[in-house]
Motif scaffolding. Structure first.
Motif, PDB file in Angstrom:
ATOM      1  N   CYS A  34       0.648  -1.066   0.438  1.00  0.00           N
ATOM      2  CA  CYS A  34      -0.092   0.158  -0.574  1.00  0.00           C
ATOM      3  C   CYS A  34       0.586   1.128  -0.017  1.00  0.00           C
ATOM      4  O   CYS A  34       1.608   1.444   1.003  1.00  0.00           O
ATOM      5  N   CYS A  37       0.189   3.509   3.783  1.00  0.00           N
ATOM      6  CA  CYS A  37       0.264   3.209   4.639  1.00  0.00           C
ATOM      7  C   CYS A  37       1.759   2.470   5.276  1.00  0.00           C
ATOM      8  O   CYS A  37       1.984   1.488   5.892  1.00  0.00           O
ATOM      9  N   CYS A  48      -6.884  -1.688   0.324  1.00  0.00           N
ATOM     10  CA  CYS A  48      -5.486  -2.205   1.030  1.00  0.00           C
ATOM     11  C   CYS A  48      -6.188  -2.918   2.377  1.00  0.00           C
ATOM     12  O   CYS A  48      -7.432  -2.081   3.168  1.00  0.00           O
ATOM     13  N   GLN A  50      -5.818  -2.490   5.594  1.00  0.00           N
ATOM     14  CA  GLN A  50      -5.598  -2.012   6.782  1.00  0.00           C
ATOM     15  C   GLN A  50      -5.865  -0.569   6.237  1.00  0.00           C
ATOM     16  O   GLN A  50      -7.038   0.109   7.626  1.00  0.00           O
ATOM     17  N   CYS A  51      -6.326   0.271   5.569  1.00  0.00           N
ATOM     18  CA  CYS A  51      -6.809   1.857   5.137  1.00  0.00           C
ATOM     19  C   CYS A  51      -7.430   2.555   4.071  1.00  0.00           C
ATOM     20  O   CYS A  51      -7.733   3.364   4.054  1.00  0.00           O
TER      21      CYS A  51
HETATM   22 ZN   LIG Z   1      -2.783   0.333   3.604  1.00  0.00          ZN
END
Ligand SMILES: [Zn+2]
Length: 147
Positions: A34, A37, A48, A50-51
């Motif tokens: 990514c 992040c 992503c 995560q983010c």
């Molecule tokens: Zn990310």
């Protein structure tokens, strides 16, 4: 040596996976990373986890990780694997974070331990198609496998 009657199934070659296979052909494990992040992810997907960022680039991974889980296949579920049982299928947690499902080679099934350090190698499985597989990390056992 007997030839398998049926060829091994190969993973689909889609545009989404093309950078992965191109890197594998060079002996490199490449993962989407990514750009928002910095989190690595696998398998490739557009967003992503995560983010939720949508920009990423393929980046070379270390190829190192540890056995997170495994199973030893004794049953022949596909005729092309008949000569290979028992063989180990492992879930490797890469040092970059993502987990990857793969084969563990060059080790007796009874010697496999959760948490053991492993490193990637690549096996030719078709014309210009290479798949990652893992072996116990250097210092234990293993040699290059070219085919
Ligand atoms: Zn990310």
């Amino acid at each position: 040596m007997s030839q398998p009657v049926v060829a091994k199934p190969l993973p689909p070659q889609t545009p989404e996976w093309a950078p992965f296979y191109q890197a594998a052909a060079r002996g490199v494990l490449s993962l989407p990373c990514c750009q928002q992040c910095g989190e690595f992810r696998f398998p490739p997907r557009p967003v992503c986890p995560q983010c939720l960022g949508r920009t990423f680039r393929w980046q070379e991974a270390s190829g190192r990780g540890e056995i997170w889980s495994y199973v030893v296949m004794h049953q022949v579920y596909h005729p092309a694997f008949a000569d290979e049982v028992p063989y180990a299928v492992v879930l490797v947690r890469l040092v970059e974070g993502p987990k990857i499902l793969s084969r563990l080679v060059d080790v007796e099934p009874q010697a496999i331990e959760i948490g053991a350090a492993v490193e990637v190698a690549f096996a030719a499985v078709g014309e210009d198609i290479y798949l990652p597989e893992f072996r116990l990390a250097s210092g234990r056992e293993g040699a290059r496998r070219d085919s």
